[in-house]
Design an enzyme around this catalytic site. Structure first.
Site, PDB file in Angstrom:
ATOM      1  N   GLY A   1     -40.031   4.601   7.022  1.00 55.30           N
ATOM      2  CA  GLY A   1     -39.613   4.054   5.562  1.00 55.30           C
ATOM      3  C   GLY A   1     -39.144   2.620   5.729  1.00 55.30           C
ATOM      4  O   GLY A   1     -38.807   2.210   6.825  1.00 55.30           O
TER       5      GLY A   1
ATOM      6  N   GLY B   1     -36.395  -0.336   3.456  1.00 57.21           N
ATOM      7  CA  GLY B   1     -35.446  -0.419   2.493  1.00 57.21           C
ATOM      8  C   GLY B   1     -34.652  -1.588   2.581  1.00 57.21           C
ATOM      9  O   GLY B   1     -34.907  -2.510   3.250  1.00 57.21           O
ATOM     10  N   GLY B   2     -33.451  -1.829   1.875  1.00 59.49           N
ATOM     11  CA  GLY B   2     -32.742  -3.032   1.741  1.00 59.49           C
ATOM     12  C   GLY B   2     -32.304  -3.278   3.020  1.00 59.49           C
ATOM     13  O   GLY B   2     -32.004  -4.450   3.176  1.00 59.49           O
ATOM     14  N   MET B   3     -31.808  -2.275   3.852  1.00 57.79           N
ATOM     15  CA  MET B   3     -31.047  -2.580   5.231  1.00 57.79           C
ATOM     16  C   MET B   3     -32.419  -2.895   5.997  1.00 57.79           C
ATOM     17  O   MET B   3     -32.035  -3.920   7.218  1.00 57.79           O
ATOM     18  CB  MET B   3     -30.416  -1.333   5.579  1.00 57.79           C
ATOM     19  CG  MET B   3     -29.710  -1.831   7.201  1.00 57.79           C
ATOM     20  SD  MET B   3     -28.875  -0.243   7.538  1.00 57.79           S
ATOM     21  CE  MET B   3     -28.328  -0.783   9.236  1.00 57.79           C
ATOM     22  N   GLY B   4     -33.342  -2.462   6.305  1.00 58.25           N
ATOM     23  CA  GLY B   4     -34.256  -2.724   7.111  1.00 58.25           C
ATOM     24  C   GLY B   4     -35.578  -1.653   7.395  1.00 58.25           C
ATOM     25  O   GLY B   4     -36.057  -1.231   6.328  1.00 58.25           O
TER      26      GLY B   4
ATOM     27  N   LYS C   1     -33.459   2.974  13.652  1.00 58.13           N
ATOM     28  CA  LYS C   1     -33.018   1.949  12.518  1.00 58.13           C
ATOM     29  C   LYS C   1     -32.896   0.621  12.752  1.00 58.13           C
ATOM     30  O   LYS C   1     -32.136   0.252  13.870  1.00 58.13           O
ATOM     31  CB  LYS C   1     -31.856   2.428  11.697  1.00 58.13           C
ATOM     32  CG  LYS C   1     -31.461   1.692  10.661  1.00 58.13           C
ATOM     33  CD  LYS C   1     -30.258   2.337   9.649  1.00 58.13           C
ATOM     34  CE  LYS C   1     -28.995   2.749  10.219  1.00 58.13           C
ATOM     35  NZ  LYS C   1     -28.067   3.134   9.742  1.00 58.13           N
TER      36      LYS C   1
ATOM     37  N   ASP D   1     -18.500   8.785   3.205  1.00 58.15           N
ATOM     38  CA  ASP D   1     -19.563   8.672   2.272  1.00 58.15           C
ATOM     39  C   ASP D   1     -20.705  10.181   2.366  1.00 58.15           C
ATOM     40  O   ASP D   1     -21.774   9.935   2.660  1.00 58.15           O
ATOM     41  CB  ASP D   1     -20.556   7.744   2.687  1.00 58.15           C
ATOM     42  CG  ASP D   1     -21.514   7.104   1.646  1.00 58.15           C
ATOM     43  OD1 ASP D   1     -21.133   7.511   0.434  1.00 58.15           O
ATOM     44  OD2 ASP D   1     -22.420   6.466   1.965  1.00 58.15           O
TER      45      ASP D   1
END
Length: 328
Positions: free
Chosen positions: A21, A23-26, A42, A136
């Site tokens: 996948g 996304g905003g982080m990488g 990641k 979190d």
């Protein structure tokens, strides 16, 4: 530095099997070690890797995750926080997140939630024993494996004795599952994770967080009563205790564990049947790919594993800076 136009063949020592996948982080890749172990890798986006604040936050995520060991966490296997594009490799868990499972199959029965809660208490005991506060805990950060859940994503964790990256009054977390003290920008200790656990259990039982979502959730978390009408009577006092507004009024983890197992002398089979079928499909897809070369895509049943890994450690300011450059 520009986003690469193609996926890498290797990240560190890990051969890339396919992309799980982005996304905003990488990006998150399904990787394989030289010996054949599957890992979730990641990789940080270039524009974020160029942010000193983000690099420090990412390094702290790795450090916090490495401190924690336990049966119900996904261990860090390897990392390079100083690489041109920092990366983190964790154990690959071929199971859905709690958020995914509830969205696709509906809430879990009380017996299964009691067992899930007991597993998560033991996970938090390991986290807190390492001097870490998760901060979190939410359904997307709970992966449902065949032998129990795994708590992931230590991107905004606090480590005892380490100077913090966050300023006083800065709110960091996921509002529907944050504690009142987090919402007010105060220090969040182990009782904050207990409050979040209460919210996770309500979500597992009802399909929604106890204080709702949207613009009013911050007010309701701090001053409002949780909505527990749909929670089975046998578990309602337990989750209400977790969701006490004052940290000192919440149960200790040992007390909570005793409450969760007290009414379940014979533990239900884990995982829930629909989750087991999802895991079996993912394992089958993984088996079919063993021995394959690098690929730019992975079957859709494997992709959702990556979603809980993608946005750890991001702040709104970091995203705004990246968007302003036109790179996200």
């Amino acid at each position: 530095m520009r986003t690469p136009v193609s996926d890498p063949l290797k990240v560190g020592p890990y051969r890339v099997v396919g992309r799980l996948g982005s996304g905003g982080m990488g990006w998150v890749y399904l990787g394989r070690s030289p010996a054949g172990r599957e890992v979730a890798v990641k990789v940080v986006r270039p524009e974020l890797a160029a942010e000193p604040e983000f690099r420090e936050r990412f390094a702290r995520e790795v450090a916090a995750a490495r401190l924690v060991s336990g049966a119900y966490t996904a261990p860090v296997i390897d990392a390079d926080t100083r690489a041109e594009l920092p990366w983190l490799a964790t154990m690959y868990v071929p199971g859905p997140s709690l958020a995914e499972a509830v969205r696709s199959d509906g809430p879990l029965p009380e017996g299964q939630v009691r067992r899930l809660g007991a597993f998560l208490v033991e996970a938090l005991q390991a986290v807190h024993a390492a001097g870490v506060v998760h901060r979190d805990l939410k359904p997307a950060n709970v992966l449902l494996a065949s032998d129990g859940p795994r708590v992931i994503d230590f991107g905004i964790s606090r480590v005892d004795g380490a100077p913090g990256l966050t300023r006083a009054g800065l709110i960091v977390g996921t509002p529907p599952f944050m504690s009142p003290e987090q919402m007010k920008g105060e220090q969040a200790g182990p009782p904050s994770d207990v409050f979040s656990l209460g919210g996770v259990l309500v979500y597992a039982l009802t399909g929604r967080p106890p204080h709702g979502s949207g613009a009013e959730v911050r007010y309701r978390v701090v001053l409002g009563d949780p909505e527990l009408d749909a929670v089975p009577p046998g578990l309602r006092p337990v989750v209400a205790h977790c969701l006490a507004k004052r940290p000192e009024d919440r149960p200790r983890l040992a007390e909570l564990l005793a409450e969760l197992v007290r009414e379940a002398p014979q533990a239900p089979v884990w995982p829930p049947p629909k989750v087991r079928r999802t895991i079996e499909v993912r394992v089958k897809e993984l088996d079919q790919r063993r021995g394959d070369g690098p690929s730019v895509s992975v079957p859709s049943c494997l992709m959702l594993h990556a979603q809980a890994l993608l946005d750890a450690g991001l702040t709104d300011a970091m995203v705004a800076r990246a968007v302003g450059r036109g790179t996200v």
